[in-house]
Every structure is written in structure tokens, then in C-alpha cells.
Design an enzyme around this catalytic site. Structure first.
Site, PDB file in Angstrom:
ATOM      1  N   GLU A 172      -3.832  -2.985  -3.446  1.00  0.00           N
ATOM      2  CA  GLU A 172      -2.979  -2.442  -4.514  1.00  0.00           C
ATOM      3  C   GLU A 172      -3.305  -3.245  -5.763  1.00  0.00           C
ATOM      4  O   GLU A 172      -2.883  -4.391  -5.906  1.00  0.00           O
ATOM      5  CB  GLU A 172      -1.497  -2.596  -4.161  1.00  0.00           C
ATOM      6  CG  GLU A 172      -1.065  -1.874  -2.899  1.00  0.00           C
ATOM      7  CD  GLU A 172      -0.916  -0.366  -3.076  1.00  0.00           C
ATOM      8  OE1 GLU A 172      -1.208   0.164  -4.165  1.00  0.00           O
ATOM      9  OE2 GLU A 172      -0.516   0.290  -2.101  1.00  0.00           O
ATOM     10  N   CYS A 191       3.195  -3.268 -11.941  1.00  0.00           N
ATOM     11  CA  CYS A 191       1.893  -2.609 -11.757  1.00  0.00           C
ATOM     12  C   CYS A 191       1.968  -1.156 -12.165  1.00  0.00           C
ATOM     13  O   CYS A 191       1.175  -0.684 -12.968  1.00  0.00           O
ATOM     14  CB  CYS A 191       1.448  -2.750 -10.310  1.00  0.00           C
ATOM     15  SG  CYS A 191       2.712  -2.277  -9.134  1.00  0.00           S
TER      16      CYS A 191
END
Ligand code: NAD
Length: 469
Positions: free
Chosen positions: A243, A277
Site C-alpha cells: 500500500e 494516503c
């Protein structure tokens, strides 16, 4: 000043043995994190390997029971955990911040416990049949970032444990204490060796990635580090879930009721003071609603209380570390120098503390500016004007990254059609960054590969085995 909480005391070592960890807002030392070495890492992996068969043998029902007990304990310890997190990471207790993050830890732990993953029948003809069963992989290495340190650690470790793996977790060197405290709560319920936290620097991170006795690496962090982990995996063939960074675009379509979406747009950009993020990092707005969107965002940015996390009512905090503060400062200064309009913000707030930066809205800026093209990971949103939806889609897709994206519109069908054309792991409509523990999450392009959450997330930490007859 040291905050005396039982959990913080439990994970803090003496000054002579540890590394001082500052309060993100005040820079006072809140505690000392152990400095684990590669030798400690090797010992933790050996212990995890030894503990794994018995942990797997407990079976799903017992592991789920234990994980639910852990979730109960996270809830019982929530305020203590939130205070450690707020001080170390900087995010305020209030708003979608520290208390919210600790709550999410309990929710995602429960979800990993309760998600059903039965063997799948993939072929049947007469008496012939093939089934896919999901076995544990073995030992999982979990490497985390500093922005949502507890929640992302739970995303990595809870599914891994549920599937019968044992885990060695390495928090970011910026936020070790919050993760050590969380692991302490887990370890009140887990057998010895099943979960160990290793508090080390980037060198220890690299040693995890290259370790010959790990079966899987769960990594959340920057794209640059992700690439290094892929290189290491050529040697140990560890499976990877990556990720990585994002530079998420949002597109506001013509005809959007701006007043109705303004709050969600704001939090899409500024959640965790932009250090998220999957936050909105570039906002493309149709000419017909451009001024209204810019004014609405600027109004909210000016109204949201920013300050120390432990003070009631604050919903925005500091940048977590100096490196990130410098990135945000550089990108906004560059935008100003290029002639972009700083609608609000655009400067540090040293009276609040050395790493506070005012919530910033930048208008009249184009692709090619560093603030648009690079990941700012902080409280500064560039708002880019467009006239043609096809052009906005092309510009949104022009990034190397593909974590999230969003479309904003009062016409859901029109928004869905645009969403289908965007290159991202998730496209939200009239929202950005909202996550659900049952809905798979992951990126495309340079934002990484593999999915977390729900059944897809359990499969990602399991070895599929076909049994056929
Ligand atoms: P980072 O890559 O600098 O560090 C992440 C972790 O990797 C840390 O624990 C670090 O010690 C470790 N590490 C460093 N070098 C290593 C190496 N060679 N091998 C193995 N591990 C190593 O990232 P960061 O600055 O902590 O986090 C910010 C970045 O993470 C941003 O780009 C952000 O977009 C991204 N992020 C992504 C997600 C997501 O879910 N996609 C979530 C949060 C953050």
C-alpha cells in the site's frame, strides 16, 4: 514532562537504553522507544516461527474469539491509547483523529475476527470436484508508516493472525510508542511469540524485507521504499501486499450543489491534517462552480481549529515530523513563486509549535506545478480549474499513482460514468477516503498491489491450496 499512563510506561524504556520520542506538537520528550537491532529481529522471527504451528492449530473459531477479546480490550483502553497516539503522531483527540483511529482499530480487529472464509468449490462435474482451501502462510512481517500508525498496523496484523500466521511488526521510527502500546494490548491475549513488535530504524525495515525466513510482507509506506521491498523479494520470494503513496485526484462536475458537499470535500483533503494516503491531493473543479468551491474550502479551512492534540476542540494538528513540514513548505512556496493564488494559509504557525502549518487552499494553479504533481501529504490543497470533463479525466489519470480518486456531482449516474474512467483502486462519489472493513482497499499503478479488508484481505495473508478429486 512525561505523561504517566500505564501503557506508555509499559512500552517506554530508560533514557540510556532508548531513543527519545518527541510530542509532535510541543517537541517535548514523551518517552523512550527501544532500539531493536537486526539480532532482535532475528530472535523475534525465530520465536514467531516456533509459535506458528500451535497458533494455526487453534483453528478459526478460537483465533476469532481471541481477536474479539482483543477488540474489547482496545475499547476498554481506548482513551489511554488515543492520548499516546495524539501526542506522538500529533493528531488531535477530537474530530476524525486519535479517538476515531483507536475506534477503527477495534472495528477492524472485529472484522478480521468475524469475516467468513469458507473453502470455495471452483469446479464440479459428476463426481469430480475441486475446492480452494486457505491455509496460513507462516510468518508475516508488517512494516508500517507514521500517519495512521495504529490503524494501519491493525490492518496488517489482525487478518494475518486470524488466518493462523504469526507476525513481526515494525512501526515507523517516527511513531513507535503508539504501535508498541497497541501491541501490548494484543499481547495480553496472545500466546508468547505470536506477535512481536520490533522498534527499529530503516535498516531494520530493510532487514525484514530481505529476511529469508518470512513468508509475507505487508507494507504501507512510500512508493520509493515499496520498490526496494520488491527488489528484496526477488531473493526470499516473500509474497507482498504493498500500500504505497497516492496523489489522489477529485473531479467536481458542473451542476454540483457545492454547499451540500463542502464539508465532505474539506475532510477529503484535510483529514489527519492532510497526512493521509488516500486523501484528496489534487482537486479539479469545473469552471462553472470553481469560485464557489474555492471559497467554501477556504472558509472551512479558516474555521477549523488547529492546535495541540490534547486541547479540547482542535480538529487539525501539526505535521508529524520536520521532513514532512519541509515538503509542504517547499511545495506551497513553489506554487506561490509560480504565481498561483494562496487563497488562505500558505505559512507556518510557529506560535502553535514548530511543525504547525496553516490549512492552505491554493487556486489558479495548473498541472506541472510541484504541488499538483507531487504528493504533499499535508494541509495544502491545489484547486485546478477545468472546462471539459474529458480533459479533467485525462489530467487526473496522468499521475503515476493510482490509490484513490473521487467524483463530486448532484447527478449520481453522471458521476458513476466518470468514475468508471478513472485509474484508481477506489473511486468515491461525493466523498473521499471513507473506508469500510468489508470493502477491499488497495491501489493500482505505482500505488502498489494487493488488497486489504474483508475476504480479499484474508486471502491476501493465506496460501490457497487446491484439493481436487
Ligand atoms: P516510508 O516508506 O518512509 O516508511 C515506511 C516504513 O518503511 C517505515 O517503517 C520505515 O522504517 C520502513 N522502511 C524504510 N526503508 C525501508 C526499507 N529499505 N525496507 C523496508 N522497510 C523500510 O513511508 P512513510 O514516510 O512512513 O509514510 C508516508 C508514505 O506512506 C506516503 O507516501 C503515503 O502516501 C504512504 N502511505 C500509504 C498508505 C496506503 O494505504 N496506501 C497508507 C499510509 C501511508
Amino acid at each position: 514532562m512525561t505523561v504517566a499512563t500505564t501503557l506508555l510506561d509499559a512500552v517506554t524504556v530508560s533514557q540510556s537504553e532508548g531513543r527519545a520520542i518527541p510530542d509532535a506538537a510541543t517537541r517535548e520528550t514523551i518517552g523512550y522507544a527501544p532500539v531493536h537491532t537486526v539480532a532482535d529481529l532475528n530472535a523475534a522471527i525465530a520465536a514467531a516461527r516456533a509459535a506458528q504451528p500451535a497458533w494455526a492449530a487453534l483453528g478459526h473459531a478460537e483465533r476469532s474469539r481471541i481477536l474479539n477479546a482483543i477488540a474489547d480490550d482496545i475499547e476498554a483502553s481506548a482513551e489511554e491509547l488515543a492520548v499516546i497516539l495524539s501526542r506522538e503522531q500529533g493528531k488531535p483527540l477530537d474530530g476524525p483523529n486519535a479517538r476515531f483511529e483507536v475506534g477503527a482499530c477495534a472495528v477492524w480487529t472485529r472484522s478480521a475476527a468475524d469475516t467468513v472464509l469458507e473453502p470455495e468449490v471452483v469446479f464440479e462435474a459428476g463426481s469430480a470436484r475441486a475446492e480452494v482451501h486457505y491455509d496460513p502462510l507462516g510468518v508475516v512481517g508488517a512494516i508500517g508508516p507514521w500517519n495512521w500508525p495504529m490503524m494501519i498496523t491493525v490492518w496488517q496484523i489482525a487478518p494475518s493472525l486470524r488466518m493462523g500466521n504469526t507476525v513481526v511488526a515494525k512501526p515507523s521510527e517516527y511513531t513507535p510508542l503508539s504501535v508498541l502500546a497497541l501491541v501490548e494490548v494484543f499481547n495480553r491475549h496472545l500466546p508468547e511469540g505470536v506477535l512481536t513488535a520490533i522498534s527499529g530504524d530503516r535498516e531494520v525495515g530493510a532487514a525484514i524485507a530481505a529476511h529469508p525466513d518470512l513468508d509475507k510482507i505487508m507494507f504501507t509506506g512510500s512508493t520509493a521504499t515499496g520498490r526496494r521491498i520488491v527488489e528484496s523479494s526477488a531473493h526470499n520470494l516473500a509474497r507482498l501486499t504493498l500500500e504505497l503513496g497516492g496523489n489522489d485526484a477529485g473531479i467536481v462536475l458542473p451542476g454540483t450543489d457545492v454547499a451540500q458537499v463542502a464539508q465532505d470535500l474539506f475532510w477529503g483533503c484535510f483529514i489527519n491534517t492532510g497526512q493521509t494516503c488516500a486523501a484528496l491531493k489534487r482537486l479539479y473543479v469545473h469552471d462553472s462552480v470553481y469560485d464557489e468551491v474555492v471559497d467554501a474550502l477556504a472558509g472551512l479551512a479558516e474555521a477549523m481549529p488547529m492546535g495541540r492534540g490534547l486541547d479540547d476542540g482542535n480538529v487539525l494538528g501539526p505535521l508529524q515530523n520536520e521532513k514532512q513540514f519541509d515538503i509542504v513548505t517547499r511545495l506551497v512556496d513553489d506554487a506561490r513563486a509560480r504565481g498561483a493564488r494562496i487563497v488562505t494559509g500558505g505559512r507556518p504557525l510557529p506560535d502553535l509549535g514548530p511543525l504547525f502549518y496553516q490549512a492552505t487552499v491554493v487556486a489558479d494553479i495548473e498541472d506541472g506545478a510541484a504541488l499538483v504533481d507531487e504528493e504533499q501529504f499535508g494541509p495544502a490543497i491545489p484547486v485546478i480549474r477545468y472546462a471539459d470533463v474529458d480533459d479533467a479525466v485525462r489530467r487526473a489519470n496522468a499521475s503515476q499513482q493510482g490509490l484513490g480518486a473521487s467524483v463530486w456531482s448532484s447527478d449520481r449516474d453522471a458521476a458513476i460514468e466518470v468514475a468508471k474512467r478513472l485509474e484508481a483502486g477506489t473511486v468515491w462519489i461525493n466523498g473521499h477516503g471513507g473506508l469500510n472493513p468489508q470493502v477491499p482497499f488497495g491501489g493500482v499503478k505505482a500505488s502498489g498491489y494487493g488488497q486489504e479488508f474483508g475476504a480479499a484481505g484474508l486471502k491476501a495473508v493465506a496460501a490457497p491450496k487446491v484439493i481436487s478429486w
